[in-house]
Motif scaffolding. Structure first.
Motif, PDB file in Angstrom:
ATOM      1  N   ALA A 156       0.681  -1.304  -0.077  1.00 45.77           N
ATOM      2  CA  ALA A 156      -0.218   0.120   0.056  1.00 45.77           C
ATOM      3  C   ALA A 156       0.678   1.182   0.216  1.00 45.77           C
ATOM      4  CB  ALA A 156      -0.486   0.004   1.157  1.00 45.77           C
ATOM      5  N   LEU A 157       2.341   1.293   1.025  1.00 42.60           N
ATOM      6  CA  LEU A 157       2.656   2.386   0.754  1.00 42.60           C
ATOM      7  C   LEU A 157       3.168   2.326  -0.448  1.00 42.60           C
ATOM      8  CD1 LEU A 157       4.489   1.814   3.907  1.00 42.60           C
ATOM      9  CD2 LEU A 157       3.936   3.629   4.189  1.00 42.60           C
ATOM     10  N   ILE A 158       3.681   1.456  -0.656  1.00 46.59           N
ATOM     11  CA  ILE A 158       4.323   1.721  -2.695  1.00 46.59           C
ATOM     12  C   ILE A 158       3.287   2.458  -4.203  1.00 46.59           C
ATOM     13  CG2 ILE A 158       5.639   0.713  -4.375  1.00 46.59           C
ATOM     14  CD1 ILE A 158       7.443  -1.309  -2.521  1.00 46.59           C
ATOM     15  N   LYS A 159       1.874   1.218  -3.585  1.00 50.23           N
ATOM     16  CA  LYS A 159       1.598   1.305  -4.009  1.00 50.23           C
ATOM     17  C   LYS A 159       0.474   2.847  -4.473  1.00 50.23           C
ATOM     18  CE  LYS A 159      -3.265   1.475  -5.303  1.00 50.23           C
ATOM     19  NZ  LYS A 159      -4.882   0.643  -4.721  1.00 50.23           N
ATOM     20  N   PHE A 160       0.715   3.904  -3.212  1.00 50.45           N
ATOM     21  CA  PHE A 160       0.110   5.182  -3.069  1.00 50.45           C
ATOM     22  C   PHE A 160       1.248   5.909  -3.709  1.00 50.45           C
ATOM     23  CE2 PHE A 160      -3.488   3.334  -0.854  1.00 50.45           C
ATOM     24  CZ  PHE A 160      -4.287   3.503  -1.225  1.00 50.45           C
ATOM     25  N   MET A 191      -4.921  15.101   1.960  1.00 46.97           N
ATOM     26  CA  MET A 191      -3.462  14.864   1.712  1.00 46.97           C
ATOM     27  C   MET A 191      -3.855  14.636   0.046  1.00 46.97           C
ATOM     28  SD  MET A 191      -1.211  12.204   2.972  1.00 46.97           S
ATOM     29  CE  MET A 191       0.394  11.726   2.414  1.00 46.97           C
ATOM     30  N   TYR A 192      -3.873  15.600  -0.474  1.00 50.16           N
ATOM     31  CA  TYR A 192      -4.141  15.639  -1.846  1.00 50.16           C
ATOM     32  C   TYR A 192      -2.556  15.296  -2.368  1.00 50.16           C
ATOM     33  CZ  TYR A 192      -5.572  16.805  -6.458  1.00 50.16           C
ATOM     34  OH  TYR A 192      -5.586  16.632  -7.467  1.00 50.16           O
ATOM     35  N   ASP A 193      -3.217  14.167  -3.120  1.00 46.31           N
ATOM     36  CA  ASP A 193      -2.355  13.379  -4.115  1.00 46.31           C
ATOM     37  C   ASP A 193      -2.316  13.765  -5.200  1.00 46.31           C
ATOM     38  OD1 ASP A 193      -0.458  11.494  -5.483  1.00 46.31           O
ATOM     39  OD2 ASP A 193      -2.091  10.150  -4.645  1.00 46.31           O
ATOM     40  N   LYS A 194      -1.609  14.955  -6.070  1.00 46.70           N
ATOM     41  CA  LYS A 194      -1.926  15.386  -7.084  1.00 46.70           C
ATOM     42  C   LYS A 194      -0.728  14.973  -8.033  1.00 46.70           C
ATOM     43  CE  LYS A 194       2.052  19.005  -6.797  1.00 46.70           C
ATOM     44  NZ  LYS A 194       2.393  20.228  -7.198  1.00 46.70           N
ATOM     45  N   ASP A 195      -0.660  13.850  -7.254  1.00 41.24           N
ATOM     46  CA  ASP A 195       0.089  13.158  -9.146  1.00 41.24           C
ATOM     47  C   ASP A 195       0.387  11.493  -8.908  1.00 41.24           C
ATOM     48  OD1 ASP A 195       2.127  15.380 -10.318  1.00 41.24           O
ATOM     49  OD2 ASP A 195       2.162  15.107  -7.535  1.00 41.24           O
ATOM     50  N   GLY A 196      -1.263  11.064  -7.890  1.00 38.13           N
ATOM     51  CA  GLY A 196      -0.980   9.808  -8.063  1.00 38.13           C
ATOM     52  C   GLY A 196      -2.794   8.822  -7.967  1.00 38.13           C
TER      53      GLY A 196
END
Length: 424
Positions: free
Chosen positions: A188-192, A233-238
């Motif tokens: 999960a760490l790697i996926k996100f 925690m917006y993930d602007k590239d994932g």
């Protein structure tokens, strides 16, 4: 070192020996390593996704070569800031002194005039420019500046690099190693993280710091739970980047201006590139509104151009105007459906011949072969319309565009029925 520093900053590499990944550039005998070891570097641009080490690499180069290092962010710097740095560099210039390094983060956000202000200093060697961009430099960097710089492509970190980084952080970080952290699952760490080392460390730090006990077992379930409970925690590239962009477009499609402007605000507060948002709005104007309100595409395109011209923070107002206009507009996806049907028909029927009367006839031979013969010029007929075939004979009766039930397309349908009689 302060605990208030983000984990990614605390673990930032200071030499090429502990720099993660990018072996094609900094590995043994690779182009950038050879350049650094020689002591002579030319201006270049680092192009790659976020969190792959562009800023870190620039700092390592300046440190290893013992060069003065200036850093500007294109988000909050202007022509004045560029000129001030160049003026400082010129004052430090002596015959045997190596020129300073000017690092510009997100150089793709610089306007043409801002990029123009760099040209002279780069060309005469007042500074060595290192630019960093997540966008294709061919489209975002002006040609004169691009011609003076090499472009090096950085790749997203692979799984083994990210797994190493997790273990390294837990065992080496001065604060994390004080906790009893066991990593049971890393998926999960790697996926996100999406291949972004900085994001991986941010997520790791968030999950660890959110636990009330010092004995922590990291699992996929725990990571997912903490990320879901921290929506800011917006993930602007994932993955979340695309989820929130999708929510914006679906809110516009659903004619909800409140939801549209909310998701827009989420993207803006998360640091999303305003040009990305503006591009999505242009697509929405065509896909979801289309001929129900042709002005929507004009306004969205004007909004995109205005965002490029104005920049942030004022661009948020432009984007809000466009999003609300689109959300409150009549909707039609007839154009979207029509091109989909047409492409499917092309794939099904192959390259059907253009009817002879529609072919171009620039030579005598082509005319003799019947090219253009019996073509009827619409403007020679009453109402500038004449009934003739424009599709290949094999698909002459195909209907691809179906007007929908809105005021604008009802008028279009009436016009088509008047012209084509039984066909519509």
């Amino acid at each position: 070192m302060s605990a208030n520093q983000p984990l990614a900053e605390r673990l930032r590499p200071t030499s090429l020996d502990n720099y993660l990944g990018q072996k094609h550039l900094v590995g043994e005998k690779a182009v950038l390593r050879k350049m650094i070891e020689s002591g002579n570097i030319s201006s270049f641009i680092l192009w790659g996704p976020p969190g792959v080490g562009k800023t870190t690499l620039a700092k390592i180069i300046a440190n290893q070569l013992n060069r003065p290092f200036y850093i500007l962010s294109a988000v909050n710097s202007g022509v004045k800031d560029v000129r001030e740095v160049i003026a400082k560099a010129e004052k430090q210039k002596f015959f045997s002194t190596p020129n300073p390094i000017l690092f510009i983060d997100e150089i793709h956000r610089f306007s043409k005039s801002q990029q123009d202000s760099l040209l002279g200093a780069v060309e005469n060697g007042t500074v060595t420019l290192i630019g960093a961009t997540t966008e294709n430099p061919s489209f975002e960097v002006i040609s004169p500046l691009l011609s003076r710089c090499q472009v090096y492509v950085l790749k997203a970190q692979d799984k083994s690099d990210l797994e190493y980084l997790i273990d390294h952080a837990i065992s080496k970080d001065i604060y994390l190693k004080e906790k009893d952290v066991t990593v049971k699952e890393k998926d999960a760490l790697i996926k996100f993280s999406g291949g972004d080392a900085r994001k991986l460390l941010n997520i790791l730090e968030l999950v660890v710091n959110s636990q009330v006990t010092d004995k922590i077992v990291l699992t996929n379930k725990l990571v997912l739970k903490e990320l879901q409970e921290n929506p800011s925690m917006y993930d602007k590239d994932g993955e979340q980047h695309y989820d929130i962009a999708s929510a914006l477009i679906k809110s516009i499609r659903g004619s909800d201006p409140d939801a549209a402007v909310y998701w827009l605000a989420r993207m803006i507060e998360g640091g999303e590139d305003p040009k990305f948002i503006a591009r999505r709005l242009v697509i929405s104007a065509s896909e979801d509104i289309g001929l129900a309100n042709p002005n929507a595409l004009l306004l969205a395109n004007a909004g995109f151009q205005s965002v490029n011209l104005v920049g942030m923070p004022e661009s948020r107002i432009i984007l809000s105007e466009v999003a609300i206009y689109l959300a409150t507009s009549a909707k039609s996806n007839a154009s979207y459906l029509a091109i989909g049907k047409a492409q499917a028909l092309v794939r099904e029927t192959g390259n059907l011949s253009v009817p002879l009367h529609l072919r171009n006839a620039p030579t005598r031979l082509m005319k003799d072969l019947g090219y253009g013969k019996e073509y009827k010029y619409s403007h020679d007929y009453p109402g500038n319309f004449v009934d003739q075939d424009y599709l290949p004979e094999e698909i002459a009766n195909q209907r691809l565009y179906i007007p929908q039930n809105n005021a604008s397309e009802i008028k279009i349908l009436e016009r088509l029925k008047f012209w084509w009689k039984k066909r519509f």
